[in-house]
Design a protein around this motif. Structure first.
Motif, mmCIF file in Angstrom:
data_model
loop_
_atom_site.group_PDB
_atom_site.id
_atom_site.type_symbol
_atom_site.label_atom_id
_atom_site.label_comp_id
_atom_site.label_asym_id
_atom_site.label_seq_id
_atom_site.Cartn_x
_atom_site.Cartn_y
_atom_site.Cartn_z
ATOM 1 N N GLU A 1 49.445 -0.998 58.117
ATOM 2 C CA GLU A 1 47.987 -1.051 58.217
ATOM 3 C C GLU A 1 47.529 -0.083 59.297
ATOM 4 O O GLU A 1 47.939 -0.175 60.447
ATOM 5 C CB GLU A 1 47.548 -2.472 58.589
ATOM 6 C CG GLU A 1 47.782 -3.478 57.478
ATOM 7 C CD GLU A 1 46.878 -3.216 56.281
ATOM 8 O OE1 GLU A 1 45.799 -2.623 56.493
ATOM 9 O OE2 GLU A 1 47.249 -3.569 55.161
ATOM 10 N N GLU B 1 39.871 -6.908 45.956
ATOM 11 C CA GLU B 1 41.181 -6.687 46.577
ATOM 12 C C GLU B 1 42.317 -6.878 45.586
ATOM 13 O O GLU B 1 43.297 -6.135 45.579
ATOM 14 C CB GLU B 1 41.355 -7.637 47.766
ATOM 15 C CG GLU B 1 42.640 -7.396 48.545
ATOM 16 C CD GLU B 1 42.743 -8.303 49.764
ATOM 17 O OE1 GLU B 1 43.810 -8.307 50.390
ATOM 18 O OE2 GLU B 1 41.751 -8.989 50.071
ATOM 19 N N SER B 2 42.211 -7.875 44.721
ATOM 20 C CA SER B 2 43.275 -8.139 43.755
ATOM 21 C C SER B 2 43.402 -6.999 42.750
ATOM 22 O O SER B 2 44.516 -6.636 42.338
ATOM 23 C CB SER B 2 43.003 -9.448 43.015
ATOM 24 O OG SER B 2 41.746 -9.402 42.354
ATOM 25 N N THR C 1 47.805 -0.540 42.429
ATOM 26 C CA THR C 1 48.826 0.010 43.311
ATOM 27 C C THR C 1 50.229 -0.353 42.841
ATOM 28 O O THR C 1 51.148 0.465 42.863
ATOM 29 C CB THR C 1 48.613 -0.488 44.754
ATOM 30 O OG1 THR C 1 47.317 -0.100 45.203
ATOM 31 C CG2 THR C 1 49.668 0.100 45.688
ATOM 32 N N ARG C 2 50.417 -1.594 42.390
ATOM 33 C CA ARG C 2 51.731 -2.037 41.914
ATOM 34 C C ARG C 2 52.123 -1.273 40.646
ATOM 35 O O ARG C 2 53.288 -0.876 40.476
ATOM 36 C CB ARG C 2 51.722 -3.541 41.636
ATOM 37 C CG ARG C 2 51.471 -4.400 42.870
ATOM 38 C CD ARG C 2 52.576 -4.243 43.922
ATOM 39 N NE ARG C 2 52.344 -5.135 45.041
ATOM 40 C CZ ARG C 2 51.645 -4.821 46.116
ATOM 41 N NH1 ARG C 2 51.106 -3.615 46.218
ATOM 42 N NH2 ARG C 2 51.475 -5.692 47.092
ATOM 43 N N GLN D 1 35.710 -0.672 45.674
ATOM 44 C CA GLN D 1 36.315 -1.894 46.197
ATOM 45 C C GLN D 1 35.535 -3.130 45.771
ATOM 46 O O GLN D 1 36.113 -4.172 45.455
ATOM 47 C CB GLN D 1 36.409 -1.826 47.723
ATOM 48 C CG GLN D 1 37.202 -2.986 48.320
ATOM 49 C CD GLN D 1 37.299 -2.876 49.826
ATOM 50 O OE1 GLN D 1 36.298 -2.649 50.490
ATOM 51 N NE2 GLN D 1 38.496 -3.041 50.362
ATOM 52 N N THR E 1 45.147 -4.046 44.399
ATOM 53 C CA THR E 1 46.567 -4.367 44.538
ATOM 54 C C THR E 1 47.305 -4.200 43.220
ATOM 55 O O THR E 1 48.418 -3.665 43.171
ATOM 56 C CB THR E 1 46.736 -5.812 45.047
ATOM 57 O OG1 THR E 1 46.070 -5.948 46.312
ATOM 58 C CG2 THR E 1 48.212 -6.146 45.212
ATOM 59 N N LEU E 2 46.693 -4.645 42.130
ATOM 60 C CA LEU E 2 47.313 -4.516 40.808
ATOM 61 C C LEU E 2 47.528 -3.058 40.441
ATOM 62 O O LEU E 2 48.614 -2.675 39.976
ATOM 63 C CB LEU E 2 46.440 -5.209 39.759
ATOM 64 C CG LEU E 2 46.908 -5.077 38.305
ATOM 65 C CD1 LEU E 2 48.283 -5.709 38.132
ATOM 66 C CD2 LEU E 2 45.886 -5.709 37.351
ATOM 67 N N GLY F 1 44.773 3.307 45.585
ATOM 68 C CA GLY F 1 45.471 2.725 46.728
ATOM 69 C C GLY F 1 45.015 3.266 48.065
ATOM 70 O O GLY F 1 45.246 2.636 49.109
ATOM 71 N N GLY G 1 54.302 -3.414 48.884
ATOM 72 C CA GLY G 1 53.136 -3.499 49.762
ATOM 73 C C GLY G 1 53.483 -3.438 51.225
ATOM 74 O O GLY G 1 52.832 -4.073 52.057
#
Length: 211
Positions: A100, A178-179, A185-186, A173, A182-183, A25, A96
């Protein structure tokens, strides 16, 4: 080997700190903060950020217990407050809602110190969690050497993982996209929420027992 290190404690500390610091993350945040740096400057920023975070956490790990004693704070109180704090961090990861960051401007500000080193890496959640582990295990009076080795090794390995994530942020990265970031991180947020609830429940039980 088991006499030199508490494997269960090592696993618990490593997973907890890894989830809080969330190396995957930190990749988009690190890239945003160092967007105007070249490869060499970005590598140096990653190294400086890790050293700052490690220093802050070690200081609190060593002197945190004396600070609690001086301020008259009990372990259950620290666990409960730490659990609530970690729950807020978990909700931020799950929703999220992390702000930023602004990219570095012409190198006028050393982002490796603030906000990368602290509070992004060595934030309140990591500090509280480390203090709780040290306070809880040292207070038990059993296998103190094995406990300290487990905690120290877990802290070092988490920082190594975080440094690797930042050092190779561009490559990671591109692989995860990006997806994927994000996954991850969740999922980290979900695990952290479970850890936070367990800390709060343990604190409540201890409050009731000592009352």
């Amino acid at each position: 080997m088991s006499s030199l290190i508490d494997v269960a404690l090592f696993t618990e500390v490593f997973v907890t700190l890894f989830v809080i610091m969330d190396p995957p993350g930190t990749i988009p945040v690190f890239l945003a903060l160092t967007s105007r740096m070249d490869a060499r400057q970005r590598a140096r920023a990653a190294r400086q950020a890790i050293l700052v975070a490690f220093g802050v956490i070690v200081v609190f790990a060593i002197f945190g217990q004396q600070l609690l004693h001086y301020m008259g704070i009990s372990l259950p109180a620290l666990q409960a407050s730490g659990g609530l704090l970690l729950l807020l961090v978990a909700l931020e990861l799950l929703t999220g809602k992390a702000e930023e960051p602004e990219p570095a401007k012409g190198g006028s500000v050393n982002v490796a110190l603030v906000p990368l080193g602290t509070p992004l890496l060595a934030g309140p959640g990591v500090i509280v969690a480390t203090m709780v582990f040290v306070q809880q295990r040292v207070a038990s009076g059993e296998s103190i050497v094995a406990h300290w080795v487990a905690i120290a090794l877990a802290i070092v390995l988490v920082h190594v993982c975080t440094w690797l994530a930042m050092r190779f942020a561009g490559v990671i990265q591109r692989v995860l996209r990006e997806s994927g970031v994000t996954l991850v991180t969740r999922i980290a947020g979900l695990l952290l929420a479970a850890i936070a609830v367990q800390m709060i429940a343990t604190a409540v039980i201890e409050f009731v027992r000592t009352a």
